[in-house]
Design an enzyme around this catalytic site. Structure first.
Site, PDB file in Angstrom:
ATOM      1  N   LYS A  58       0.841  -1.186   0.000  1.00 16.97           N
ATOM      2  CA  LYS A  58       0.000   0.000   0.000  1.00 16.97           C
ATOM      3  C   LYS A  58       0.885   1.248   0.000  1.00 16.97           C
ATOM      4  O   LYS A  58       2.086   1.181   0.244  1.00 16.97           O
ATOM      5  CB  LYS A  58      -0.919  -0.013   1.227  1.00 16.97           C
ATOM      6  CG  LYS A  58      -0.175  -0.073   2.557  1.00 16.97           C
ATOM      7  CD  LYS A  58      -1.116  -0.199   3.725  1.00 16.97           C
ATOM      8  CE  LYS A  58      -0.334  -0.265   5.039  1.00 16.97           C
ATOM      9  NZ  LYS A  58      -1.203  -0.255   6.214  1.00 16.97           N
ATOM     10  N   ARG A 152      -9.924  -0.430  15.577  1.00 10.75           N
ATOM     11  CA  ARG A 152      -9.905   0.371  14.352  1.00 10.75           C
ATOM     12  C   ARG A 152     -10.905  -0.201  13.362  1.00 10.75           C
ATOM     13  O   ARG A 152     -11.868   0.473  12.996  1.00 10.75           O
ATOM     14  CB  ARG A 152      -8.481   0.386  13.774  1.00 10.75           C
ATOM     15  CG  ARG A 152      -8.313   1.263  12.548  1.00 10.75           C
ATOM     16  CD  ARG A 152      -6.860   1.363  12.106  1.00 10.75           C
ATOM     17  NE  ARG A 152      -6.285   0.074  11.742  1.00 10.75           N
ATOM     18  CZ  ARG A 152      -5.033  -0.073  11.294  1.00 10.75           C
ATOM     19  NH1 ARG A 152      -4.239   0.993  11.181  1.00 10.75           N
ATOM     20  NH2 ARG A 152      -4.577  -1.279  10.966  1.00 10.75           N
ATOM     21  N   TYR A 308      14.434  31.608   0.965  1.00 15.92           N
ATOM     22  CA  TYR A 308      13.221  32.294   1.420  1.00 15.92           C
ATOM     23  C   TYR A 308      13.331  32.718   2.879  1.00 15.92           C
ATOM     24  O   TYR A 308      13.890  32.010   3.718  1.00 15.92           O
ATOM     25  CB  TYR A 308      12.014  31.357   1.283  1.00 15.92           C
ATOM     26  CG  TYR A 308      11.504  31.187  -0.117  1.00 15.92           C
ATOM     27  CD1 TYR A 308      11.011  32.271  -0.843  1.00 15.92           C
ATOM     28  CD2 TYR A 308      11.488  29.937  -0.716  1.00 15.92           C
ATOM     29  CE1 TYR A 308      10.529  32.107  -2.132  1.00 15.92           C
ATOM     30  CE2 TYR A 308      11.003  29.756  -2.002  1.00 15.92           C
ATOM     31  CZ  TYR A 308      10.525  30.850  -2.704  1.00 15.92           C
ATOM     32  OH  TYR A 308      10.047  30.676  -3.980  1.00 15.92           O
ATOM     33  N   MET A 357      10.273  24.308  -2.659  1.00 16.73           N
ATOM     34  CA  MET A 357       9.415  23.260  -3.192  1.00 16.73           C
ATOM     35  C   MET A 357      10.181  22.310  -4.110  1.00 16.73           C
ATOM     36  O   MET A 357       9.977  21.097  -4.070  1.00 16.73           O
ATOM     37  CB  MET A 357       8.236  23.866  -3.964  1.00 16.73           C
ATOM     38  CG  MET A 357       7.258  22.825  -4.489  1.00 16.73           C
ATOM     39  SD  MET A 357       5.886  23.541  -5.415  1.00 16.73           S
ATOM     40  CE  MET A 357       4.963  24.353  -4.105  1.00 16.73           C
TER      41      MET A 357
END
Length: 416
Positions: A58, A152, A308, A357
């Site tokens: 997964k 769960r 930044y 980014m």
């Protein structure tokens, strides 16, 4: 400004197939086939002969690439897989993955036809959901989730009447039954006791079901830490784990391993923390390395800021490099300001300023001859140095799973 002219027609002889960017031209993930095969062999060595691997692939196989990993696992003889949702299972089927694919989570009733069309096995997450699955009116293959304490998903283990009723539902083919241990990674006495009670509760339920004519085939209990911490290990010089079942008759490992185990993070040669991995470093090999390119190298003079927010100002003349990876690729922003680093030419280059980014600035003042096109290692080895996913997780105050599953789809994933 002069308007740019674009040709409205192209001669057939000028048509060229578009060239794909080189897979190592920016930032990429390298996967080690030998490491994956080693980890599979190690995990199998801990299991009774009848027990099979059902790896969790997964979340893009924990960031590694679900299709790439699953294809290689098929080649290694693995034919059972766990995913989180139907879309993950469909992706594997469309890529030609063979064997059972178990969805561990919820599939909405409107998507039940997909379970049939793509031969996916669905987890029964509670009794009302079992009735919904049965009401679909066509055969659906399922594994019954049993709640032994994690609370769960799953039918509560004491509700054996409900579990037995699922076996008798006309349209459900029950291929397995399982629970999940929520503290098997811990050696704390209270957690060991909780784990023991979960296992005992599961087998009390299974024994009662057997008496009622429910076969309970396809049992599975253990995930990564359960495989390591609860099964005896004949390959290493360590004590047999404290018996979680209190069963001295020598059949404990047979019961614990059951019919399947569900290795997740351990399959990829990683554990939740660097501390845990250090205990097993002789047995596991990391499958994933993360690398990027140096895009440019430039001077930064004393008193000049970089990046930044002007969060870093040079105290001395230095040399910096822009590396082609950022938080858009899954590099955690928490590594900004010198907390993290990359490896270039076998030396450590600290991150300066804020991670952007798509790019990250590093200090290469102490590394000679750095130039554009050089490779920066973000996770992996360079020379005698190594940066592990576990180390990054500790620097960020999280677990390795989050670092790896956060690696972005735009990173090329290739076999090294």
């Amino acid at each position: 400004m002069q308007k740019m002219d674009y040709p409205s027609q192209t001669n057939e002889k000028d048509i060229r197939a578009p060239k794909e960017p080189d897979s190592r031209s920016r930032a990429w993930i390298e996967l080690d086939k030998d490491a994956l095969a080693h980890n599979v062999a190690f995990l199998r060595s801990r299991l009774p002969e009848h027990c099979r691997l059902m790896p969790a692939v997964k979340a893009e196989a924990y960031g590694h690439g679900a299709v790439l990993i699953s294809r290689q696992l098929n080649r290694l003889g693995v034919d059972s897989f766990c995913v989180a949702c139907a879309s993950e299972g469909i992706e594997l089927r469309e890529a030609g993955i063979q064997g059972e694919i178990l969805i561990l989570g919820y599939t909405a009733p409107e998507d039940f036809p997909l379970l049939r069309d793509f031969r996916l096995t669905q987890t029964v997450i509670d009794y009302p959901y079992a009735r919904e699955l049965n009401d679909f009116g066509q055969t659906i293959h399922v594994h019954i989730g049993v709640d032994t304490g994690m609370h769960r998903v799953g039918i509560r283990c004491e509700r054996t009447e409900e579990i037995a009723a699922v076996y008798r539902m006309q349209n459900l083919a029950v291929d397995g039954i399982f629970t999940h241990l929520c503290a098997s990674d811990s050696s704390h006495p209270d957690h060991r006791s909780f784990t023991r009670n979960q296992i005992l509760a599961f087998y009390r339920m299974a024994d009662l079901l057997q008496e009622q004519g429910c076969p309970c085939h396809g049992k599975h209990i253990l995930a990564s830490y359960g495989i390591l911490n609860l099964l005896p290990d004949s390959s290493r010089q360590r004590k047999t784990p404290v018996s979680p079942m209190g069963n001295p008759d020598g059949q404990e490992s047979e019961r614990l391993a059951a019919d399947y185990v569900r290795p997740g993070i351990v399959l990829y040669g990683v554990l939740g923390s660097q501390t845990d991995l250090d205990m097993w470093k002789d047995s596991l090999r990391p499958v994933l390395s993360l690398k990027a390119k140096v895009a440019s190298v430039r001077p930064l003079y004393a008193g000049e800021p970089v990046g930044y927010g002007i969060t870093y100002t040079a105290e001395r003349d230095m040399e910096i490099a822009a590396v082609t990876i950022g938080y858009g690729d899954g590099l955690p922003r928490e590594l900004s300001g010198g907390r993290g680093s990359v490896l270039i030419h076998g030396r450590r280059a600290p991150i300066v300023g804020r991670i952007c980014m798509d790019q990250t600035i590093v200090d290469v003042s102490s590394i000679p001859h750095v130039q554009a096109g050089d490779t920066a290692v973000v996770i992996g080895s360079s020379g005698a140095l190594e940066i592990t996913a576990g180390q990054i997780a500790e620097q960020c105050g999280t677990i390795t799973h989050e670092i790896l599953t956060g690696l972005a789809p735009r990173l090329n994933r290739i076999w090294s």
